[in-house]
Design an enzyme around this catalytic site. Structure first.
Site, PDB file in Angstrom:
ATOM      1  N   ASN A  92      94.663 145.662 -33.005  1.00 51.13           N
ATOM      2  CA  ASN A  92      95.826 144.971 -33.541  1.00 51.13           C
ATOM      3  C   ASN A  92      96.050 145.420 -34.979  1.00 51.13           C
ATOM      4  OD1 ASN A  92      96.235 143.391 -31.195  1.00 51.13           O
ATOM      5  ND2 ASN A  92      94.618 141.988 -31.838  1.00 51.13           N
ATOM      6  N   VAL A 101      92.346 139.655 -39.070  1.00 55.48           N
ATOM      7  CA  VAL A 101      91.304 140.015 -40.039  1.00 55.48           C
ATOM      8  C   VAL A 101      91.615 141.411 -40.598  1.00 55.48           C
ATOM      9  CG1 VAL A 101      88.836 140.376 -40.410  1.00 55.48           C
ATOM     10  CG2 VAL A 101      89.606 138.621 -38.785  1.00 55.48           C
ATOM     11  N   HIS A 105      89.308 147.021 -36.966  1.00 60.10           N
ATOM     12  CA  HIS A 105      88.362 146.743 -35.882  1.00 60.10           C
ATOM     13  C   HIS A 105      88.995 147.088 -34.552  1.00 60.10           C
ATOM     14  CE1 HIS A 105      90.655 143.081 -36.792  1.00 60.10           C
ATOM     15  NE2 HIS A 105      90.617 142.807 -35.505  1.00 60.10           N
ATOM     16  N   HIS A 107      88.772 145.929 -30.599  1.00 62.68           N
ATOM     17  CA  HIS A 107      88.275 144.994 -29.597  1.00 62.68           C
ATOM     18  C   HIS A 107      87.887 145.813 -28.370  1.00 62.68           C
ATOM     19  CE1 HIS A 107      90.197 141.234 -31.366  1.00 62.68           C
ATOM     20  NE2 HIS A 107      90.880 142.180 -31.984  1.00 62.68           N
TER      21      HIS A 107
HETATM   22  P1  5GP Z   1      92.573 140.428 -34.787  1.00 69.01           P
HETATM   23  O1  5GP Z   1      93.571 139.393 -34.420  1.00 69.01           O
HETATM   24  O2  5GP Z   1      92.476 140.601 -36.282  1.00 69.01           O
HETATM   25  O3  5GP Z   1      92.741 141.703 -34.035  1.00 69.01           O
HETATM   26  O4  5GP Z   1      91.177 139.874 -34.268  1.00 69.01           O
HETATM   27  C1  5GP Z   1      90.263 139.183 -35.041  1.00 69.01           C
HETATM   28  C2  5GP Z   1      89.170 138.706 -34.104  1.00 69.01           C
HETATM   29  O5  5GP Z   1      88.077 138.287 -34.912  1.00 69.01           O
HETATM   30  C3  5GP Z   1      89.560 137.520 -33.229  1.00 69.01           C
HETATM   31  O6  5GP Z   1      89.396 137.878 -31.860  1.00 69.01           O
HETATM   32  C4  5GP Z   1      88.606 136.407 -33.661  1.00 69.01           C
HETATM   33  O7  5GP Z   1      88.154 135.620 -32.584  1.00 69.01           O
HETATM   34  C5  5GP Z   1      87.470 137.180 -34.308  1.00 69.01           C
HETATM   35  N1  5GP Z   1      86.786 136.472 -35.379  1.00 69.01           N
HETATM   36  C6  5GP Z   1      87.365 135.794 -36.416  1.00 69.01           C
HETATM   37  N2  5GP Z   1      86.425 135.294 -37.225  1.00 69.01           N
HETATM   38  C7  5GP Z   1      85.231 135.670 -36.696  1.00 69.01           C
HETATM   39  C8  5GP Z   1      83.886 135.441 -37.105  1.00 69.01           C
HETATM   40  O8  5GP Z   1      83.591 134.813 -38.126  1.00 69.01           O
HETATM   41  N3  5GP Z   1      82.915 135.964 -36.321  1.00 69.01           N
HETATM   42  C9  5GP Z   1      83.203 136.680 -35.180  1.00 69.01           C
HETATM   43  N4  5GP Z   1      82.170 137.152 -34.486  1.00 69.01           N
HETATM   44  N5  5GP Z   1      84.463 136.913 -34.781  1.00 69.01           N
HETATM   45  C10 5GP Z   1      85.462 136.408 -35.532  1.00 69.01           C
END
Ligand code: 5GP
Length: 122
Positions: A92, A101, A105, A107
Site C-alpha cells: 500500500n 504506516v 513494507h 504484506h
Molecule cells: P498499511 O496500511 O500501512 O499497508 O499496513 C500497516 C499494517 O501494519 C496493518 O496491516 C496493521 O495491522 C499493521 N500494524 C500496525 N501497527 C502494528 C504493530 O504495532 N505491530 C504489528 N505487528 N503490526 C502493526
C-alpha cells in the site's frame, strides 16, 4: 514525497522499542506477523533502511538493498510454505493506497484462497 518520520511504528519495532513476533531477520530486512491478520499467514516484510514507501525505496535504495529485500520476500514465502499453494504481496502506498504506516513494507498474505484482488470499484 513526505520526509521519513523516524518515530513511525515500524521504525520503533526496528529499534526494538516495540515488540513484534519476528519470523525472519537478515542484513536487509525484518519480517514479523501483522498485529491484525487478514489471512492465516499475514507477514509484514520491512527494509532496515529508512524509506517511506515503495516509490522512495525504488528511487533511493541501493541495488543491494533492493535485491536483498526482494530475495528475502521470496525466501520468507518459501519458509512459511506459501509458494506451493500461492500467495499475495501488497505494498500500500500513500493516501489512495491506504498506507497507514509510513515505513515501506510488503504484506505477505496466504494460507487460504484470497479471492478477488480488490473490492468492486464504486
Ligand atoms: P498499511 O496500511 O500501512 O499497508 O499496513 C500497516 C499494517 O501494519 C496493518 O496491516 C496493521 O495491522 C499493521 N500494524 C500496525 N501497527 C502494528 C504493530 O504495532 N505491530 C504489528 N505487528 N503490526 C502493526
Amino acid at each position: 514525497m513526505t520526509a521519513y518520520d523516524k518515530n513511525n511504528i515500524f521504525a520503533k519495532i526496528l529499534r526494538g522499542e516495540i515488540p513484534c513476533k519476528k519470523v525472519h531477520e537478515d542484513e536487509y530486512v525484518l519480517a514479523f506477523n501483522d498485529i491484525n491478520p487478514q489471512a492465516p499467514v499475514h507477514i509484514l516484510v520491512i527494509p532496515k533502511g529508512a524509506y517511506v514507501s515503495i516509490d522512495d525505496f525504488g528511487a533511493n535504495a541501493s541495488e543491494s538493498e533492493i535485491a536483498g529485500f526482494y530475495r528475502a520476500v521470496a525466501k520468507i514465502a518459501q519458509e512459511n510454505n506459501l509458494a506451493a499453494g500461492g500467495f499475495r504481496t501488497i505494498a500500500n502506498t500513500g493516501l489512495n493506497g491506504g498506507q497507514e504506516v509510513p515505513h515501506f513494507h510488503v504484506h505477505l498474505l496466504g494460507g487460504r484462497s484470497l479471492g478477488p484482488m480488490l473490492a468492486k470499484a464504486a
